[in-house]
Design an enzyme around this catalytic site. Sequence first.
Site, PDB file in Angstrom:
ATOM      1  N   ARG A 220       0.855  -1.186   0.000  1.00  0.00           N
ATOM      2  CA  ARG A 220       0.000   0.000   0.000  1.00  0.00           C
ATOM      3  C   ARG A 220       0.888   1.232   0.000  1.00  0.00           C
ATOM      4  O   ARG A 220       2.086   1.158   0.276  1.00  0.00           O
ATOM      5  CB  ARG A 220      -0.900   0.006   1.236  1.00  0.00           C
ATOM      6  CG  ARG A 220      -1.936  -1.104   1.255  1.00  0.00           C
ATOM      7  CD  ARG A 220      -2.669  -1.127   2.597  1.00  0.00           C
ATOM      8  NE  ARG A 220      -3.311   0.143   2.876  1.00  0.00           N
ATOM      9  CZ  ARG A 220      -3.555   0.614   4.101  1.00  0.00           C
ATOM     10  NH1 ARG A 220      -3.168  -0.070   5.167  1.00  0.00           N
ATOM     11  NH2 ARG A 220      -4.168   1.768   4.281  1.00  0.00           N
TER      12      ARG A 220
ATOM     13  N   SER B  58       0.602   4.085   1.883  1.00  0.00           N
ATOM     14  CA  SER B  58       0.656   4.936   3.070  1.00  0.00           C
ATOM     15  C   SER B  58       2.074   4.987   3.623  1.00  0.00           C
ATOM     16  O   SER B  58       2.922   4.136   3.319  1.00  0.00           O
ATOM     17  CB  SER B  58      -0.293   4.415   4.151  1.00  0.00           C
ATOM     18  OG  SER B  58       0.190   3.194   4.694  1.00  0.00           O
TER      19      SER B  58
ATOM     20  N   LYS C 283      -2.788  -8.216  11.083  1.00  0.00           N
ATOM     21  CA  LYS C 283      -4.135  -8.129  11.647  1.00  0.00           C
ATOM     22  C   LYS C 283      -5.177  -7.708  10.610  1.00  0.00           C
ATOM     23  O   LYS C 283      -6.371  -7.832  10.856  1.00  0.00           O
ATOM     24  CB  LYS C 283      -4.174  -7.175  12.850  1.00  0.00           C
ATOM     25  CG  LYS C 283      -4.028  -5.706  12.524  1.00  0.00           C
ATOM     26  CD  LYS C 283      -4.233  -4.888  13.787  1.00  0.00           C
ATOM     27  CE  LYS C 283      -4.174  -3.392  13.486  1.00  0.00           C
ATOM     28  NZ  LYS C 283      -4.451  -2.592  14.690  1.00  0.00           N
ATOM     29  N   ASP C 284      -4.728  -7.220   9.440  1.00  0.00           N
ATOM     30  CA  ASP C 284      -5.668  -6.861   8.371  1.00  0.00           C
ATOM     31  C   ASP C 284      -6.145  -8.074   7.577  1.00  0.00           C
ATOM     32  O   ASP C 284      -7.108  -7.972   6.813  1.00  0.00           O
ATOM     33  CB  ASP C 284      -5.021  -5.876   7.395  1.00  0.00           C
ATOM     34  CG  ASP C 284      -4.795  -4.498   7.993  1.00  0.00           C
ATOM     35  OD1 ASP C 284      -5.387  -4.202   9.041  1.00  0.00           O
ATOM     36  OD2 ASP C 284      -4.018  -3.717   7.407  1.00  0.00           O
TER      37      ASP C 284
ATOM     38  N   THR D  69     -10.184   6.975  17.966  1.00  0.00           N
ATOM     39  CA  THR D  69      -9.603   5.725  17.509  1.00  0.00           C
ATOM     40  C   THR D  69     -10.482   5.142  16.415  1.00  0.00           C
ATOM     41  O   THR D  69     -11.683   5.406  16.368  1.00  0.00           O
ATOM     42  CB  THR D  69      -9.439   4.701  18.653  1.00  0.00           C
ATOM     43  OG1 THR D  69      -8.867   3.497  18.126  1.00  0.00           O
ATOM     44  CG2 THR D  69     -10.768   4.377  19.300  1.00  0.00           C
TER      45      THR D  69
ATOM     46  N   ARG E 269     -12.593  -2.504  18.694  1.00  0.00           N
ATOM     47  CA  ARG E 269     -11.994  -3.165  19.853  1.00  0.00           C
ATOM     48  C   ARG E 269     -11.503  -2.141  20.874  1.00  0.00           C
ATOM     49  O   ARG E 269     -11.709  -2.292  22.077  1.00  0.00           O
ATOM     50  CB  ARG E 269     -10.825  -4.048  19.378  1.00  0.00           C
ATOM     51  CG  ARG E 269      -9.985  -4.633  20.505  1.00  0.00           C
ATOM     52  CD  ARG E 269      -8.715  -5.264  19.945  1.00  0.00           C
ATOM     53  NE  ARG E 269      -7.920  -4.320  19.176  1.00  0.00           N
ATOM     54  CZ  ARG E 269      -7.072  -3.436  19.712  1.00  0.00           C
ATOM     55  NH1 ARG E 269      -6.912  -3.387  21.020  1.00  0.00           N
ATOM     56  NH2 ARG E 269      -6.387  -2.613  18.939  1.00  0.00           N
ATOM     57  N   ARG E 270     -10.832  -1.095  20.396  1.00  0.00           N
ATOM     58  CA  ARG E 270     -10.356  -0.054  21.311  1.00  0.00           C
ATOM     59  C   ARG E 270     -11.512   0.748  21.893  1.00  0.00           C
ATOM     60  O   ARG E 270     -11.516   1.077  23.082  1.00  0.00           O
ATOM     61  CB  ARG E 270      -9.382   0.879  20.584  1.00  0.00           C
ATOM     62  CG  ARG E 270      -8.093   0.207  20.134  1.00  0.00           C
ATOM     63  CD  ARG E 270      -7.163   1.210  19.469  1.00  0.00           C
ATOM     64  NE  ARG E 270      -5.999   0.549  18.886  1.00  0.00           N
ATOM     65  CZ  ARG E 270      -5.579   0.717  17.642  1.00  0.00           C
ATOM     66  NH1 ARG E 270      -6.236   1.523  16.822  1.00  0.00           N
ATOM     67  NH2 ARG E 270      -4.508   0.087  17.209  1.00  0.00           N
TER      68      ARG E 270
ATOM     69  N   ARG F  44     -10.739   8.126  11.115  1.00  0.00           N
ATOM     70  CA  ARG F  44     -10.048   7.464  10.006  1.00  0.00           C
ATOM     71  C   ARG F  44      -8.821   8.274   9.652  1.00  0.00           C
ATOM     72  O   ARG F  44      -8.634   9.392  10.109  1.00  0.00           O
ATOM     73  CB  ARG F  44     -10.962   7.386   8.773  1.00  0.00           C
ATOM     74  CG  ARG F  44     -11.941   6.228   8.723  1.00  0.00           C
ATOM     75  CD  ARG F  44     -11.325   4.871   8.544  1.00  0.00           C
ATOM     76  NE  ARG F  44     -10.354   4.766   7.466  1.00  0.00           N
ATOM     77  CZ  ARG F  44     -10.637   4.447   6.218  1.00  0.00           C
ATOM     78  NH1 ARG F  44     -11.887   4.218   5.856  1.00  0.00           N
ATOM     79  NH2 ARG F  44      -9.690   4.332   5.308  1.00  0.00           N
TER      80      ARG F  44
ATOM     81  N   ASN G 147      -4.451   8.187   7.969  1.00  0.00           N
ATOM     82  CA  ASN G 147      -3.153   7.609   8.256  1.00  0.00           C
ATOM     83  C   ASN G 147      -2.626   8.125   9.585  1.00  0.00           C
ATOM     84  O   ASN G 147      -3.270   8.937  10.257  1.00  0.00           O
ATOM     85  CB  ASN G 147      -2.176   7.868   7.101  1.00  0.00           C
ATOM     86  CG  ASN G 147      -1.945   9.348   6.855  1.00  0.00           C
ATOM     87  OD1 ASN G 147      -2.005  10.176   7.763  1.00  0.00           O
ATOM     88  ND2 ASN G 147      -1.674   9.696   5.613  1.00  0.00           N
TER      89      ASN G 147
ATOM     90  N   ARG H 231      -4.068  11.268  12.001  1.00  0.00           N
ATOM     91  CA  ARG H 231      -4.622  11.039  13.333  1.00  0.00           C
ATOM     92  C   ARG H 231      -3.847  11.808  14.398  1.00  0.00           C
ATOM     93  O   ARG H 231      -4.450  12.375  15.319  1.00  0.00           O
ATOM     94  CB  ARG H 231      -4.628   9.543  13.639  1.00  0.00           C
ATOM     95  CG  ARG H 231      -5.500   8.751  12.679  1.00  0.00           C
ATOM     96  CD  ARG H 231      -5.658   7.318  13.116  1.00  0.00           C
ATOM     97  NE  ARG H 231      -6.243   6.496  12.057  1.00  0.00           N
ATOM     98  CZ  ARG H 231      -6.812   5.313  12.243  1.00  0.00           C
ATOM     99  NH1 ARG H 231      -6.872   4.805  13.459  1.00  0.00           N
ATOM    100  NH2 ARG H 231      -7.313   4.626  11.236  1.00  0.00           N
TER     101      ARG H 231
ATOM    102  N   CYS I 210     -17.571  -8.181  12.467  1.00  0.00           N
ATOM    103  CA  CYS I 210     -16.965  -6.880  12.717  1.00  0.00           C
ATOM    104  C   CYS I 210     -17.709  -6.100  13.787  1.00  0.00           C
ATOM    105  O   CYS I 210     -17.220  -5.099  14.282  1.00  0.00           O
ATOM    106  CB  CYS I 210     -16.905  -6.064  11.427  1.00  0.00           C
ATOM    107  SG  CYS I 210     -18.515  -5.738  10.685  1.00  0.00           S
TER     108      CYS I 210
END
Length: 322
Positions: free
Chosen positions: A10, A12, A79-80, A123, A127-128, A145, A147, A151, A240
Site C-alpha cells: 500500500r 501509506s 491483523k488486516d 480511535t 476493539r479499542r 479514520r 493515516n 490522526r 466486525c
Amino acid sequence: MTAPLRLGTRGSTLALAQSGQVAEAVTAATGRAVELVEVVTAGDRSSAPVHRLGVGVFVSALRDALTAGTIDFAVHSYKDLPTAAASGLHIAAVPARQDPRDALIAREGRTLAELPPGATVGTGALRRIAQLHALGLQLEVTPIRGNIDTRLARVLGPEADLDAVVLARAGLARIGRADVITETLDPMLMLPAPAQGALAVECRVDDQDLVELLAMLDDTPSRAAVTAERAFLATLEAGCSAPVAAYAELAEGDNGDEIYLRGAVISPDGTRDIRLSRTGTPADAAEIGKALAAELLDLGADSILGQEGHTGPGTQQFGSTE
C-alpha cells in the site's frame, strides 16, 4: 543479472516503511534486489469507518496483484488479513514482531488515568472503543479514520480537536514516531487485536523458490504467537460488530517454552466482556487458540458476538495498523 523481486505494498507512510524494512531484510539475507510496487486498495479509496468497509479491504487488491503475477510477494499488517486462507497464496514469513500493545498520544503528555471526564479520545477500532468504554472513565470516544500523521494532527497539530488518540505502538515505531507516545497501554487495560504488531509476507504457493527464500525472514516465536491469536479469532467466527482481542506471549516454562494466551470478547458499548487465558506449548499454538475460544463460547461469548449481527467465519475487520 537477476531481475529485482517485485514487492507489492500500500502507499501509506506506514505501509511503505514496513515494506521497505522487509525489502532491506530480504536483500540482506539473500542478496536479491527488491523494488516496491505501490498498489491502491479499496480501503485507501474509501473514507467510510473501517469497521463498515468489510473484511480484507486493505489486502484484496494486493492479493489480486499476486495472483495475476504483477508482483512477486506482498507485505501486510497481519491483523488486516481475513482468517480464511487465500487460495493459491502462502504466508512465507512472519518477521520478528514489533511491540503489539496500543499506545496513547495525549495533549500535555497525559496518561489515560490523567484524562479528565469528558475528554475526547479518537480511535478507528471497535476493539479499542469497546475497551475504552469498559474502563468507565467517562471519556468521549470518537471513531476516526486516516493515516498516522492525520490522526496525530487531531491531537498535536495546530487545528487539534481531540484530547487524545489511541494507535498501535508498532505502527508509530515503524515510522519513527514513538517519541509522541505519552503512555503504552498495559494489555490488562487494552488487550491488543489478534496479530497486532506482526507482519505477514505472502507469495504464491507454487513459487517454491521464493517460498524458500522468504522463509529466511521467519521468526518462529512470532509465528507461534500469531498462530494462537488468529486460531482464537477464527474459532469465534467473529463479526466486525463484536470486538475481539487476543495477546499471546512466549515465556520459558518448567518444561521448555510456553505460550500464554489471553483472549476477550467485549460488547461494543463496553458493558459486557468475557476474558480468559490459557497456556500450552508453541507446537500446539493453534489448538491453544481454538480451546480458549471454545471456553469463551461456553461462557456465553456467542451472546455478545450476536448482539449487533454475526457475520460468519473470517469476516473480522480491525482496521489497518494505522
